[in-house]
Design a protein around this motif. Structure first.
Motif, PDB file in Angstrom:
ATOM      1  N   PRO A  52      -7.850  85.521 -39.610  1.00 52.66           N
ATOM      2  CA  PRO A  52      -8.217  86.082 -40.916  1.00 52.66           C
ATOM      3  C   PRO A  52      -8.830  87.467 -40.730  1.00 52.66           C
ATOM      4  O   PRO A  52      -9.723  87.649 -39.897  1.00 52.66           O
ATOM      5  N   ALA A  53      -8.357  88.440 -41.485  1.00 51.30           N
ATOM      6  CA  ALA A  53      -8.835  89.820 -41.334  1.00 51.30           C
ATOM      7  C   ALA A  53     -10.332  89.930 -41.581  1.00 51.30           C
ATOM      8  O   ALA A  53     -11.008  90.740 -40.943  1.00 51.30           O
ATOM      9  N   SER A  54     -10.863  89.118 -42.454  1.00 51.25           N
ATOM     10  CA  SER A  54     -12.287  89.189 -42.773  1.00 51.25           C
ATOM     11  C   SER A  54     -13.173  88.726 -41.617  1.00 51.25           C
ATOM     12  O   SER A  54     -14.372  88.992 -41.611  1.00 51.25           O
ATOM     13  N   LYS A  55     -12.597  88.052 -40.627  1.00 50.37           N
ATOM     14  CA  LYS A  55     -13.377  87.537 -39.490  1.00 50.37           C
ATOM     15  C   LYS A  55     -13.204  88.370 -38.221  1.00 50.37           C
ATOM     16  O   LYS A  55     -13.793  88.059 -37.196  1.00 50.37           O
ATOM     17  N   ILE A  56     -12.403  89.433 -38.286  1.00 48.22           N
ATOM     18  CA  ILE A  56     -12.173  90.271 -37.109  1.00 48.22           C
ATOM     19  C   ILE A  56     -13.368  91.192 -36.901  1.00 48.22           C
ATOM     20  O   ILE A  56     -13.756  91.939 -37.801  1.00 48.22           O
ATOM     21  N   ALA A  57     -13.969  91.115 -35.709  1.00 48.14           N
ATOM     22  CA  ALA A  57     -15.082  91.986 -35.365  1.00 48.14           C
ATOM     23  C   ALA A  57     -14.567  93.278 -34.737  1.00 48.14           C
ATOM     24  O   ALA A  57     -15.067  94.355 -35.027  1.00 48.14           O
ATOM     25  N   TYR A  58     -13.576  93.176 -33.850  1.00 48.80           N
ATOM     26  CA  TYR A  58     -12.986  94.347 -33.213  1.00 48.80           C
ATOM     27  C   TYR A  58     -11.635  93.987 -32.632  1.00 48.80           C
ATOM     28  O   TYR A  58     -11.318  92.822 -32.425  1.00 48.80           O
ATOM     29  N   VAL A  59     -10.824  95.012 -32.372  1.00 52.02           N
ATOM     30  CA  VAL A  59      -9.536  94.855 -31.707  1.00 52.02           C
ATOM     31  C   VAL A  59      -9.463  95.920 -30.622  1.00 52.02           C
ATOM     32  O   VAL A  59      -9.667  97.103 -30.900  1.00 52.02           O
ATOM     33  N   GLU A  60      -9.221  95.487 -29.387  1.00 50.86           N
ATOM     34  CA  GLU A  60      -9.099  96.404 -28.262  1.00 50.86           C
ATOM     35  C   GLU A  60      -7.658  96.392 -27.793  1.00 50.86           C
ATOM     36  O   GLU A  60      -7.117  95.340 -27.451  1.00 50.86           O
ATOM     37  N   LEU A  61      -7.042  97.567 -27.785  1.00 51.63           N
ATOM     38  CA  LEU A  61      -5.652  97.683 -27.377  1.00 51.63           C
ATOM     39  C   LEU A  61      -5.601  98.239 -25.961  1.00 51.63           C
ATOM     40  O   LEU A  61      -6.152  99.302 -25.690  1.00 51.63           O
ATOM     41  N   GLY A  62      -4.907  97.516 -25.079  1.00 54.67           N
ATOM     42  CA  GLY A  62      -4.760  97.965 -23.708  1.00 54.67           C
ATOM     43  C   GLY A  62      -3.524  98.811 -23.555  1.00 54.67           C
ATOM     44  O   GLY A  62      -2.750  99.018 -24.487  1.00 54.67           O
ATOM     45  N   SER A  63      -3.346  99.312 -22.358  1.00 56.73           N
ATOM     46  CA  SER A  63      -2.160 100.107 -22.084  1.00 56.73           C
ATOM     47  C   SER A  63      -0.960  99.180 -21.961  1.00 56.73           C
ATOM     48  O   SER A  63      -1.104  97.987 -21.719  1.00 56.73           O
ATOM     49  N   PRO A  64       0.230  99.704 -22.124  1.00 52.94           N
ATOM     50  CA  PRO A  64       1.426  98.866 -21.978  1.00 52.94           C
ATOM     51  C   PRO A  64       1.441  98.171 -20.624  1.00 52.94           C
ATOM     52  O   PRO A  64       1.059  98.759 -19.610  1.00 52.94           O
ATOM     53  N   SER A  65       1.863  96.916 -20.604  1.00 52.30           N
ATOM     54  CA  SER A  65       1.884  96.120 -19.376  1.00 52.30           C
ATOM     55  C   SER A  65       2.965  96.611 -18.442  1.00 52.30           C
ATOM     56  O   SER A  65       4.091  96.820 -18.860  1.00 52.30           O
ATOM     57  N   ALA A  66       2.606  96.744 -17.194  1.00 56.05           N
ATOM     58  CA  ALA A  66       3.601  97.035 -16.171  1.00 56.05           C
ATOM     59  C   ALA A  66       3.929  95.724 -15.492  1.00 56.05           C
ATOM     60  O   ALA A  66       3.039  94.916 -15.232  1.00 56.05           O
TER      61      ALA A  66
END
Length: 72
Positions: A52-66
């Protein structure tokens, strides 16, 4: 790409590997937050993660997987 999602009132973060680009994940996150809906992502094994969007505290995006060979 590795995505980490922090969820409010949860001790652990959700971690998944996805074939989506960082731009795709940002777009989905923006749409979910704007509509007060849910963030829906699929991992590389075809499993779905729905938060649920209302419960998201943060989103961390990593680099593309090798692709790795052998042990990590």
């Amino acid at each position: 790409m590795e995505v980490k999602i922090g969820v409010q009132h949860a001790q652990r973060e959700l971690v998944l590997d996805t074939d989506s680009t960082p731009e795709d994940v940002e777009k989905l996150l923006g749409e979910a937050l704007a509509a007060d809906g849910v963030l829906h992502l699929k991992d590389t094994k075809g499993r779905a993660v729905v938060v649920p969007a209302s419960k998201i505290a943060y989103v961390e995006l990593g680099s593309p997987s090798a692709s790795t060979v052998g042990f990590r």
